[in-house]
Design an enzyme around this catalytic site. Structure first.
Site, short mmCIF file in Angstrom:
data_model
loop_
_atom_site.label_atom_id
_atom_site.label_comp_id
_atom_site.label_asym_id
_atom_site.label_seq_id
_atom_site.Cartn_x
_atom_site.Cartn_y
_atom_site.Cartn_z
N SER A 243 18.24 -19.95 40.61
CA SER A 243 18.53 -19.17 39.40
C SER A 243 18.09 -17.73 39.60
CB SER A 243 17.77 -19.75 38.20
OG SER A 243 17.74 -18.80 37.16
N HIS B 22 22.91 -19.74 40.60
CA HIS B 22 22.83 -20.08 39.17
C HIS B 22 22.58 -18.80 38.37
CE1 HIS B 22 22.19 -23.02 35.92
NE2 HIS B 22 21.22 -22.23 35.50
N ASP C 136 21.98 -17.33 34.76
CA ASP C 136 21.60 -17.68 33.38
C ASP C 136 21.99 -16.56 32.42
OD1 ASP C 136 18.82 -19.31 34.77
OD2 ASP C 136 20.34 -20.29 33.52
N MET D 61 22.10 -15.25 28.66
CA MET D 61 21.41 -15.52 27.39
C MET D 61 21.72 -14.40 26.40
SD MET D 61 17.72 -16.74 28.80
CE MET D 61 17.61 -17.92 30.15
N HIS E 156 25.63 -20.42 33.69
CA HIS E 156 25.06 -21.23 32.60
C HIS E 156 25.04 -20.38 31.34
CE1 HIS E 156 21.23 -23.51 31.09
NE2 HIS E 156 22.28 -23.71 30.32
N MET F 146 24.13 -19.68 27.86
CA MET F 146 23.27 -20.02 26.72
C MET F 146 23.58 -19.00 25.64
SD MET F 146 19.92 -20.94 28.99
CE MET F 146 20.58 -20.03 30.39
N MET G 147 19.01 -30.12 31.08
CA MET G 147 17.90 -29.16 31.03
C MET G 147 16.58 -29.90 30.96
SD MET G 147 18.95 -25.71 29.28
CE MET G 147 17.72 -25.09 30.41
N PHE H 78 13.81 -19.32 29.17
CA PHE H 78 12.92 -18.60 30.10
C PHE H 78 12.73 -19.38 31.41
CE2 PHE H 78 11.75 -15.39 27.11
CZ PHE H 78 11.93 -16.02 25.86
N GLY H 79 12.48 -18.66 32.49
CA GLY H 79 12.11 -19.30 33.75
C GLY H 79 10.61 -19.57 33.74
N ASP I 166 17.91 -28.66 35.59
CA ASP I 166 17.63 -27.23 35.48
C ASP I 166 16.38 -26.98 34.64
OD1 ASP I 166 19.53 -24.48 33.95
OD2 ASP I 166 17.72 -24.52 35.17
N GLY J 249 12.00 -25.92 35.71
CA GLY J 249 10.69 -26.39 36.18
C GLY J 249 10.74 -27.25 37.42
N GLY K 64 14.39 -21.50 39.85
CA GLY K 64 14.19 -20.05 39.82
C GLY K 64 12.82 -19.73 40.42
N SER K 65 11.78 -20.09 39.67
CA SER K 65 10.45 -19.65 40.12
C SER K 65 10.02 -20.29 41.44
CB SER K 65 9.40 -19.91 39.05
OG SER K 65 9.73 -21.00 38.27
C1 DX5 Z 1 16.24 -21.60 31.51
C2 DX5 Z 1 17.30 -21.49 32.58
C3 DX5 Z 1 16.89 -22.05 33.90
C4 DX5 Z 1 15.65 -21.34 34.49
C5 DX5 Z 1 15.16 -22.08 35.71
O1 DX5 Z 1 16.81 -21.37 30.24
O2 DX5 Z 1 18.48 -22.16 32.19
O3 DX5 Z 1 17.98 -21.97 34.82
O4 DX5 Z 1 16.02 -20.04 34.88
O5 DX5 Z 1 14.01 -21.40 36.15
P1 DX5 Z 1 12.72 -22.23 36.66
O6 DX5 Z 1 13.18 -22.95 37.90
O7 DX5 Z 1 11.70 -21.15 36.94
O8 DX5 Z 1 12.36 -23.15 35.54
ZN ZN Z 2 20.01 -22.33 33.74
#
Ligand code: DX5
Ligand code: ZN
Length: 220
Positions: free
Chosen positions: A10, A35, A37, A39, A68, A70, A139, A145-146, A177, A179, A199-200
């Site tokens: 992500s 990916h 995101d 928002m 994705h 949102m 999800m 948020f990541g 998707d 954590g 992501g992280s």
């Molecule tokens: C959250 C996003 C995820 C997020 C994943 O709303 O849809 O894609 O960026 O990031 P991590 O892997 O850090 O949870």
């Molecule tokens: Zn996502």
């Protein structure tokens, strides 16, 4: 067959001051999907990027843009994201008046269709649509948020969807998707996910060694 494990990093966790370079680095590091995101500050309490940025990022990789959304409303933006270069367009059924209409709008753009479920959303929202879509995004954090903590309670939902998809012999990606890290990725894969978003973990672990982190998620 949607069986081999794919990693979809992500870019929400990337350095937004150099997103093009970051996308190119993910490509070189072996990402299967990218990916993205999106928002809107309305469907989720955060604002990120829109179709204009996706258009600018498109030339940096030929890899699949796993977008994705949102956002709500969503229908009126489908064409813009498709023309910007999205390959998979994933939406939330909670964000649209009619799930079938949104699926058809994405298909009209000749793009792959994904449906995403928030942690507390039931699979009843998507059960009737599984034979019309290409990807289910489960999800494992609340969207927005990541860097949030993985919610293991979604694993049962993932297992149930995997069972239905297998019984119906559907060839669709099951994407998880939120954590995802080196400790829980095997649990997600064993439960039926064949696409891992991260992501992280990808951007922060092992001093940001993208190639190492992507391959560890794939092999762990
Ligand atoms: C959250 C996003 C995820 C997020 C994943 O709303 O849809 O894609 O960026 O990031 P991590 O892997 O850090 O949870
Ligand atoms: Zn996502």
């Amino acid at each position: 067959m949607a069986s081999s494990i794919k990693i979809s990093p992500s870019i929400l966790s990337a350095d937004f001051s150099k997103l093009g370079e970051e996308v190119s680095s993910l490509d070189k590091a072996g990402a299967d999907y990218i990916h993205v995101d999106v928002m809107d500050g309305h469907f989720v309490p955060n604002i990120t990027i829109g179709p204009e940025i996706i258009k600018k990022l498109r030339p940096f990789t030929k890899k699949t843009f796993d977008v994705h959304l949102m956002i709500s409303p969503v229908d009126k933006y489908i064409e813009e994201f498709a023309k910007a270069g999205a390959d998979i367009i994933t939406f939330h059924p909670e964000a649209t008046k009619n799930t079938s209409d949104t699926i058809n709008l994405i298909k009209k753009q000749k793009k792959k269709v994904g449906i995403s479920l928030k942690p507390k959303s039931s699979i009843d929202l998507i059960k009737d649509h599984l034979d019309k879509i290409d990807l289910v995004l489960i999800m494992s954090v609340e969207p927005g948020f990541g860097g949030q903590k993985f919610m293991p309670e979604v694993i049962d939902k993932l297992r149930n969807i995997k069972k239905i998809v297998s019984e119906k012999k559907l060839d669709i990606d099951l994407e998880i998707d939120g954590g995802i890290n080196f400790q829980n990725c095997k649990l997600a894969k064993d439960a039926g996910a064949n696409v891992l978003v991260s992501g992280s973990t990808v951007f922060k672990e092992n001093s940001g060694d993208l190639k190492k982190n992507i391959s560890l998620l794939r092999s762990n």
